[in-house]
Design a protein around this motif. Structure first.
Motif, PDB file in Angstrom:
ATOM      1  N   LEU A  77       0.854  -1.179   0.000  1.00 19.98           N
ATOM      2  CA  LEU A  77       0.000   0.000   0.000  1.00 19.98           C
ATOM      3  C   LEU A  77       0.891   1.231   0.000  1.00 19.98           C
ATOM      4  O   LEU A  77       1.720   1.407   0.904  1.00 19.98           O
ATOM      5  CB  LEU A  77      -0.905   0.006   1.230  1.00 19.98           C
ATOM      6  CG  LEU A  77      -1.744   1.281   1.435  1.00 19.98           C
ATOM      7  CD1 LEU A  77      -2.778   1.432   0.331  1.00 19.98           C
ATOM      8  CD2 LEU A  77      -2.413   1.283   2.801  1.00 19.98           C
ATOM      9  N   LEU A  78       0.748   2.086  -1.004  1.00 16.62           N
ATOM     10  CA  LEU A  78       1.482   3.346  -1.057  1.00 16.62           C
ATOM     11  C   LEU A  78       0.593   4.428  -0.465  1.00 16.62           C
ATOM     12  O   LEU A  78      -0.572   4.570  -0.844  1.00 16.62           O
ATOM     13  CB  LEU A  78       1.848   3.694  -2.503  1.00 16.62           C
ATOM     14  CG  LEU A  78       2.529   5.055  -2.717  1.00 16.62           C
ATOM     15  CD1 LEU A  78       3.898   5.073  -2.052  1.00 16.62           C
ATOM     16  CD2 LEU A  78       2.644   5.373  -4.201  1.00 16.62           C
ATOM     17  N   ALA A  79       1.132   5.195   0.468  1.00 17.61           N
ATOM     18  CA  ALA A  79       0.360   6.237   1.144  1.00 17.61           C
ATOM     19  C   ALA A  79       1.252   7.436   1.410  1.00 17.61           C
ATOM     20  O   ALA A  79       2.492   7.345   1.369  1.00 17.61           O
ATOM     21  CB  ALA A  79      -0.229   5.710   2.455  1.00 17.61           C
ATOM     22  N   ALA A  80       0.638   8.572   1.672  1.00 18.25           N
ATOM     23  CA  ALA A  80       1.362   9.788   2.034  1.00 18.25           C
ATOM     24  C   ALA A  80       0.986  10.175   3.461  1.00 18.25           C
ATOM     25  O   ALA A  80      -0.156   9.971   3.895  1.00 18.25           O
ATOM     26  CB  ALA A  80       1.028  10.930   1.077  1.00 18.25           C
ATOM     27  N   ILE A  81       1.945  10.729   4.188  1.00 18.90           N
ATOM     28  CA  ILE A  81       1.658  11.199   5.543  1.00 18.90           C
ATOM     29  C   ILE A  81       0.829  12.470   5.450  1.00 18.90           C
ATOM     30  O   ILE A  81       1.275  13.474   4.907  1.00 18.90           O
ATOM     31  CB  ILE A  81       2.952  11.448   6.320  1.00 18.90           C
ATOM     32  CG1 ILE A  81       3.689  10.121   6.537  1.00 18.90           C
ATOM     33  CG2 ILE A  81       2.658  12.124   7.658  1.00 18.90           C
ATOM     34  CD1 ILE A  81       4.992  10.259   7.306  1.00 18.90           C
ATOM     35  N   ASP A  82      -0.380  12.411   5.962  1.00 18.25           N
ATOM     36  CA  ASP A  82      -1.319  13.530   5.869  1.00 18.25           C
ATOM     37  C   ASP A  82      -1.300  14.396   7.130  1.00 18.25           C
ATOM     38  O   ASP A  82      -1.574  15.586   7.071  1.00 18.25           O
ATOM     39  CB  ASP A  82      -2.733  12.989   5.631  1.00 18.25           C
ATOM     40  CG  ASP A  82      -3.739  14.092   5.365  1.00 18.25           C
ATOM     41  OD1 ASP A  82      -3.532  14.866   4.419  1.00 18.25           O
ATOM     42  OD2 ASP A  82      -4.729  14.177   6.135  1.00 18.25           O
ATOM     43  N   ARG A  83      -0.963  13.788   8.261  1.00 11.29           N
ATOM     44  CA  ARG A  83      -0.981  14.517   9.531  1.00 11.29           C
ATOM     45  C   ARG A  83      -0.083  13.813  10.536  1.00 11.29           C
ATOM     46  O   ARG A  83      -0.006  12.576  10.558  1.00 11.29           O
ATOM     47  CB  ARG A  83      -2.418  14.590  10.067  1.00 11.29           C
ATOM     48  CG  ARG A  83      -2.590  15.453  11.311  1.00 11.29           C
ATOM     49  CD  ARG A  83      -4.069  15.656  11.587  1.00 11.29           C
ATOM     50  NE  ARG A  83      -4.507  15.041  12.821  1.00 11.29           N
ATOM     51  CZ  ARG A  83      -5.790  14.911  13.192  1.00 11.29           C
ATOM     52  NH1 ARG A  83      -6.739  15.343  12.395  1.00 11.29           N
ATOM     53  NH2 ARG A  83      -6.103  14.355  14.327  1.00 11.29           N
ATOM     54  N   LEU A  84       0.607  14.604  11.370  1.00  7.98           N
ATOM     55  CA  LEU A  84       1.427  14.068  12.456  1.00  7.98           C
ATOM     56  C   LEU A  84       0.971  14.704  13.759  1.00  7.98           C
ATOM     57  O   LEU A  84       0.742  15.910  13.811  1.00  7.98           O
ATOM     58  CB  LEU A  84       2.912  14.373  12.209  1.00  7.98           C
ATOM     59  CG  LEU A  84       3.583  13.648  11.033  1.00  7.98           C
ATOM     60  CD1 LEU A  84       4.922  14.299  10.701  1.00  7.98           C
ATOM     61  CD2 LEU A  84       3.780  12.169  11.349  1.00  7.98           C
ATOM     62  N   ASP A 125      -2.681   8.941   4.151  1.00  7.30           N
ATOM     63  CA  ASP A 125      -3.612   9.115   3.037  1.00  7.30           C
ATOM     64  C   ASP A 125      -3.298   8.046   1.994  1.00  7.30           C
ATOM     65  O   ASP A 125      -2.317   8.154   1.250  1.00  7.30           O
ATOM     66  CB  ASP A 125      -3.436  10.514   2.427  1.00  7.30           C
ATOM     67  CG  ASP A 125      -4.351  10.755   1.244  1.00  7.30           C
ATOM     68  OD1 ASP A 125      -5.357  10.034   1.116  1.00  7.30           O
ATOM     69  OD2 ASP A 125      -4.061  11.661   0.443  1.00  7.30           O
ATOM     70  N   PRO A 126      -4.114   6.977   1.908  1.00 10.57           N
ATOM     71  CA  PRO A 126      -3.829   5.904   0.943  1.00 10.57           C
ATOM     72  C   PRO A 126      -3.929   6.421  -0.495  1.00 10.57           C
ATOM     73  O   PRO A 126      -4.863   7.146  -0.843  1.00 10.57           O
ATOM     74  CB  PRO A 126      -4.919   4.870   1.231  1.00 10.57           C
ATOM     75  CG  PRO A 126      -5.446   5.214   2.591  1.00 10.57           C
ATOM     76  CD  PRO A 126      -5.309   6.695   2.717  1.00 10.57           C
ATOM     77  N   ILE A 127      -2.957   6.034  -1.330  1.00 14.94           N
ATOM     78  CA  ILE A 127      -2.923   6.482  -2.718  1.00 14.94           C
ATOM     79  C   ILE A 127      -3.245   5.340  -3.672  1.00 14.94           C
ATOM     80  O   ILE A 127      -4.109   5.472  -4.544  1.00 14.94           O
ATOM     81  CB  ILE A 127      -1.540   7.067  -3.055  1.00 14.94           C
ATOM     82  CG1 ILE A 127      -1.273   8.296  -2.177  1.00 14.94           C
ATOM     83  CG2 ILE A 127      -1.446   7.431  -4.531  1.00 14.94           C
ATOM     84  CD1 ILE A 127       0.144   8.829  -2.299  1.00 14.94           C
ATOM     85  N   ALA A 128      -2.566   4.216  -3.529  1.00 15.81           N
ATOM     86  CA  ALA A 128      -2.778   3.094  -4.443  1.00 15.81           C
ATOM     87  C   ALA A 128      -2.150   1.842  -3.859  1.00 15.81           C
ATOM     88  O   ALA A 128      -1.296   1.908  -2.957  1.00 15.81           O
ATOM     89  CB  ALA A 128      -2.170   3.391  -5.819  1.00 15.81           C
TER      90      ALA A 128
END
Length: 301
Positions: free
Chosen positions: A91-98, A130-133
């Protein structure tokens, strides 16, 4: 964004050239970071993916907290039991909040509270992802494919910074050829790393052969360059125009009467792209000057 045409050509090659034959080596499995950042967590929250809303939270280990930034790309492997025998999926994701969350009774609403030694051990550092793909590696076909996020990762699964350029390219759906736009970065740091940055390319969707010789260039599509004053819009646009002018030629049909009048043997000739720059503020005026370091054998604009 101030590379010269020669720098760009040397780094990324001429679009007219034919790509080298791939070596007979199997594609490596997706590269995860050497150490995990933390793990997928469930405490005080839900773990789910849906059509309109998703929530994946990761607990970040204490020794990994200082280096993380909002926007970093991470990947989470899916256990082999949930996939086909010859497939690996991440699962590729981006850090949306810490955020910090207290896990013990802490009272820093006192004078000098900022200097109280309550310690990181009393705080949880969590990342909202934030899941991307889903990026799938088929070991039989030796290829990566991009899938829609249709299931959550397992609780407790390790979270890694992504270090594989190709997984990022496929997962973010970035073309692998075309005009060079720039290098991907998060908070000014290149991703995946300084030695192997992910190049952002503008593809030609109308290309009809392997050498991208035919079809209109993608720059003819709707392109908007926006940004605040002094942020590099002009330098960026100059690099795009330079590549459009010198990176490849386009086929032009020669009518029979012109073939006869000018003694042209072929009914197709190739020409570089003609550019017209409307520049009332003289921001692009230096582009008309020859570069003394160039040989002069290339096209003139």
């Amino acid at each position: 964004m101030t590379d010269s045409t020669d720098d760009i050509a040397a780094k990324y090659g001429d679009q007219n050239s034919i790509a080298a034959e791939p070596e007979d080596e199997a594609m490596a499995d997706p590269v995860l970071g050497d150490d995990s950042l933390g793990h997928v967590a469930l405490k005080d929250s839900q773990l789910f993916v849906g059509r309109s809303e998703m929530q994946i939270i990761a607990y970040i280990d204490q020794h990994e907290r200082d280096g993380l930034r909002v926007g970093n790309y991470v990947c989470i492997p899916y256990p082999d039991a949930t996939t086909e025998p010859n497939e690996d999926e991440v699962l590729l994701a981006a850090i949306d909040r810490l955020e910090y969350r207290p896990i013990t009774e802490i009272n820093d609403w006192v004078d000098g509270g900022g200097y109280s030694d309550f310690g990181e051990q009393n705080l949880a550092y969590v990342s909202h992802l934030d899941p991307i793909a889903i990026v799938e590696h088929d070991r039989v076909e030796d290829a990566l494919t991009r899938q829609t996020v249709d299931r959550p990762p397992k609780p407790g699964e390790d979270v890694h910074l992504i270090e594989d350029e190709e997984v990022l390219r496929v997962g973010l759906n970035i073309p692998s050829d075309g005009i060079y736009i720039g290098d991907m970065a998060v908070s000014g740091d290149l991703v995946p790393n300084d030695e192997n940055p992910l190049t952002y390319l503008l593809s030609n969707p109308n290309s009809t052969d392997g050498t991208a010789d035919e079809g209109e260039p993608a720059i003819f599509r709707h392109v908007l360059v926006a940004g605040s004053t002094g942020k590099g819009k002009t330098h960026f646009s100059k690099n795009i125009l330079r590549q459009c002018a010198v990176s490849k030629q386009y086929p032009i049909e020669v009518p029979p009467e012109e073939q006869e009048a000018f003694g042209i043997d072929d009914d197709i000739r190739h020409r570089y792209l003609n550019l017209f720059v409307i520049d009332p503020e003289d921001e692009y005026v230096e582009m008309r000057d020859d570069n003394p370091e160039l040989s002069g054998k290339g096209p003139r604009t």
